[in-house]
Write a protein that holds these residues in place. Structure first.
Motif, PDB file in Angstrom:
ATOM      1  N   TRP A 217     -11.966   5.108   8.491  1.00  0.00           N
ATOM      2  CA  TRP A 217     -12.308   6.326   7.758  1.00  0.00           C
ATOM      3  C   TRP A 217     -11.118   7.293   7.789  1.00  0.00           C
ATOM      4  N   ALA A 218     -10.495   7.432   8.953  1.00  0.00           N
ATOM      5  CA  ALA A 218      -9.350   8.335   9.096  1.00  0.00           C
ATOM      6  C   ALA A 218      -8.181   7.891   8.202  1.00  0.00           C
ATOM      7  N   MET A 219      -7.947   6.585   8.106  1.00  0.00           N
ATOM      8  CA  MET A 219      -6.863   6.084   7.248  1.00  0.00           C
ATOM      9  C   MET A 219      -7.146   6.409   5.783  1.00  0.00           C
ATOM     10  N   ASN A 220      -8.390   6.207   5.358  1.00  0.00           N
ATOM     11  CA  ASN A 220      -8.748   6.509   3.976  1.00  0.00           C
ATOM     12  C   ASN A 220      -8.700   8.005   3.703  1.00  0.00           C
ATOM     13  N   PHE A 221      -9.105   8.810   4.671  1.00  0.00           N
ATOM     14  CA  PHE A 221      -9.032  10.261   4.510  1.00  0.00           C
ATOM     15  C   PHE A 221      -7.579  10.705   4.333  1.00  0.00           C
ATOM     16  N   GLN A 222      -6.679  10.149   5.141  1.00  0.00           N
ATOM     17  CA  GLN A 222      -5.259  10.474   5.001  1.00  0.00           C
ATOM     18  C   GLN A 222      -4.741  10.055   3.632  1.00  0.00           C
ATOM     19  N   ALA A 223      -5.216   8.917   3.144  1.00  0.00           N
ATOM     20  CA  ALA A 223      -4.816   8.459   1.807  1.00  0.00           C
ATOM     21  C   ALA A 223      -5.323   9.428   0.747  1.00  0.00           C
ATOM     22  N   ALA A 224      -6.530   9.970   0.930  1.00  0.00           N
ATOM     23  CA  ALA A 224      -7.073  10.948  -0.014  1.00  0.00           C
ATOM     24  C   ALA A 224      -6.227  12.221  -0.013  1.00  0.00           C
ATOM     25  N   LYS A 225      -5.823  12.665   1.173  1.00  0.00           N
ATOM     26  CA  LYS A 225      -4.949  13.846   1.258  1.00  0.00           C
ATOM     27  C   LYS A 225      -3.608  13.569   0.579  1.00  0.00           C
ATOM     28  N   GLN A 226      -3.070  12.376   0.812  1.00  0.00           N
ATOM     29  CA  GLN A 226      -1.799  11.988   0.197  1.00  0.00           C
ATOM     30  C   GLN A 226      -1.927  11.992  -1.326  1.00  0.00           C
ATOM     31  N   PHE A 227      -3.018  11.437  -1.840  1.00  0.00           N
ATOM     32  CA  PHE A 227      -3.260  11.401  -3.286  1.00  0.00           C
ATOM     33  C   PHE A 227      -3.358  12.821  -3.831  1.00  0.00           C
ATOM     34  N   TYR A 228      -4.109  13.689  -3.130  1.00  0.00           N
ATOM     35  CA  TYR A 228      -4.269  15.067  -3.584  1.00  0.00           C
ATOM     36  C   TYR A 228      -2.926  15.796  -3.616  1.00  0.00           C
ATOM     37  N   GLU A 229      -2.124  15.622  -2.576  1.00  0.00           N
ATOM     38  CA  GLU A 229      -0.820  16.293  -2.519  1.00  0.00           C
ATOM     39  C   GLU A 229       0.089  15.841  -3.657  1.00  0.00           C
ATOM     40  N   ARG A 230      -0.007  14.588  -4.028  1.00  0.00           N
ATOM     41  CA  ARG A 230       0.829  14.054  -5.097  1.00  0.00           C
ATOM     42  C   ARG A 230       0.281  14.403  -6.482  1.00  0.00           C
ATOM     43  N   GLU A 231      -1.042  14.263  -6.673  1.00  0.00           N
ATOM     44  CA  GLU A 231      -1.639  14.400  -7.997  1.00  0.00           C
ATOM     45  C   GLU A 231      -2.258  15.770  -8.262  1.00  0.00           C
ATOM     46  N   GLY A 232      -2.624  16.500  -7.204  1.00  0.00           N
ATOM     47  CA  GLY A 232      -3.222  17.816  -7.378  1.00  0.00           C
ATOM     48  C   GLY A 232      -4.714  17.790  -7.666  1.00  0.00           C
ATOM     49  N   HIS A 233      -5.360  16.655  -7.523  1.00  0.00           N
ATOM     50  CA  HIS A 233      -6.809  16.535  -7.740  1.00  0.00           C
ATOM     51  C   HIS A 233      -7.316  15.307  -6.998  1.00  0.00           C
ATOM     52  N   LEU A 234      -8.631  15.166  -6.962  1.00  0.00           N
ATOM     53  CA  LEU A 234      -9.237  13.988  -6.344  1.00  0.00           C
ATOM     54  C   LEU A 234     -10.083  13.207  -7.334  1.00  0.00           C
ATOM     55  N   GLN A 235      -9.741  13.268  -8.595  1.00  0.00           N
ATOM     56  CA  GLN A 235     -10.430  12.465  -9.603  1.00  0.00           C
ATOM     57  C   GLN A 235      -9.791  11.075  -9.604  1.00  0.00           C
ATOM     58  N   VAL A 236     -10.099  10.342  -8.562  1.00  0.00           N
ATOM     59  CA  VAL A 236      -9.462   9.041  -8.334  1.00  0.00           C
ATOM     60  C   VAL A 236     -10.211   7.967  -9.123  1.00  0.00           C
ATOM     61  N   PRO A 237      -9.520   7.227  -9.979  1.00  0.00           N
ATOM     62  CA  PRO A 237     -10.184   6.125 -10.693  1.00  0.00           C
ATOM     63  C   PRO A 237     -10.754   5.111  -9.698  1.00  0.00           C
ATOM     64  N   ARG A 238     -11.897   4.555 -10.010  1.00  0.00           N
ATOM     65  CA  ARG A 238     -12.618   3.659  -9.100  1.00  0.00           C
ATOM     66  C   ARG A 238     -11.741   2.502  -8.602  1.00  0.00           C
ATOM     67  N   LYS A 239     -10.852   1.985  -9.424  1.00  0.00           N
ATOM     68  CA  LYS A 239     -10.038   0.826  -9.035  1.00  0.00           C
ATOM     69  C   LYS A 239      -8.664   1.199  -8.474  1.00  0.00           C
ATOM     70  N   HIS A 240      -8.433   2.487  -8.240  1.00  0.00           N
ATOM     71  CA  HIS A 240      -7.123   2.930  -7.753  1.00  0.00           C
ATOM     72  C   HIS A 240      -6.860   2.427  -6.332  1.00  0.00           C
ATOM     73  N   VAL A 241      -5.650   1.968  -6.100  1.00  0.00           N
ATOM     74  CA  VAL A 241      -5.196   1.522  -4.785  1.00  0.00           C
ATOM     75  C   VAL A 241      -4.084   2.457  -4.347  1.00  0.00           C
ATOM     76  N   GLU A 242      -4.196   2.987  -3.139  1.00  0.00           N
ATOM     77  CA  GLU A 242      -3.200   3.916  -2.587  1.00  0.00           C
ATOM     78  C   GLU A 242      -2.437   3.201  -1.471  1.00  0.00           C
ATOM     79  N   TRP A 243      -1.127   3.306  -1.508  1.00  0.00           N
ATOM     80  CA  TRP A 243      -0.286   2.719  -0.464  1.00  0.00           C
ATOM     81  C   TRP A 243       0.031   3.799   0.557  1.00  0.00           C
ATOM     82  N   THR A 244      -0.172   3.490   1.832  1.00  0.00           N
ATOM     83  CA  THR A 244       0.144   4.424   2.903  1.00  0.00           C
ATOM     84  C   THR A 244       0.963   3.709   3.956  1.00  0.00           C
TER      85      THR A 244
END
Length: 111
Positions: free
Chosen positions: A27-54
């Motif tokens: 859960w913590a790894m995914n949460f960090q990925a969500a923060k990383q996505f937000y910092e890069r994209e400025g939102h959390l409207q993540v497409p269902r099939k999106h893969v984030e590299w951390t």
């Protein structure tokens, strides 16, 4: 017996097993990925099939299915612990100040 029946050999002494990750660690790894996505994209409207590299603690790259994870957190919002709701709310609060229509997606989820 392993060699005969399954056709495999036991691990040698020099082979180190990776420790299993707990659900809290995942859960913590995914949460960090969500923060990383937000910092890069400025939102959390993540497409269902999106893969984030951390990059993990051992400096290895990890591929996380962030879109599915965000969707799951939204659908499970009523059952999340208070601590997790607060963590997610911190990101959502940032998102709401930047993108008010996004907040409507979370009205049903209570965060």
């Amino acid at each position: 017996m392993c060699e005969r029946v399954l056709g495999i050999e036991p691990a040698g002494e020099d082979e180190e097993l990776k420790p299993r990750r707990t659900q809290a660690d995942k859960w913590a790894m995914n949460f960090q990925a969500a923060k990383q996505f937000y910092e890069r994209e400025g939102h959390l409207q993540v497409p269902r099939k999106h893969v984030e590299w951390t990059v993990g603690q051992e400096q290895e790259e990890r591929e996380l299915k962030l879109g599915a994870w965000i969707g799951n957190q939204r659908s499970r919002a009523a059952r999340l612990s208070l601590e997790r709701v607060e963590q997610l709310s911190a990101i959502v609060a940032l998102s709401c100040s930047v993108d008010p229509p996004f907040c409507g997606q979370f009205a049903h989820a209570r965060w």
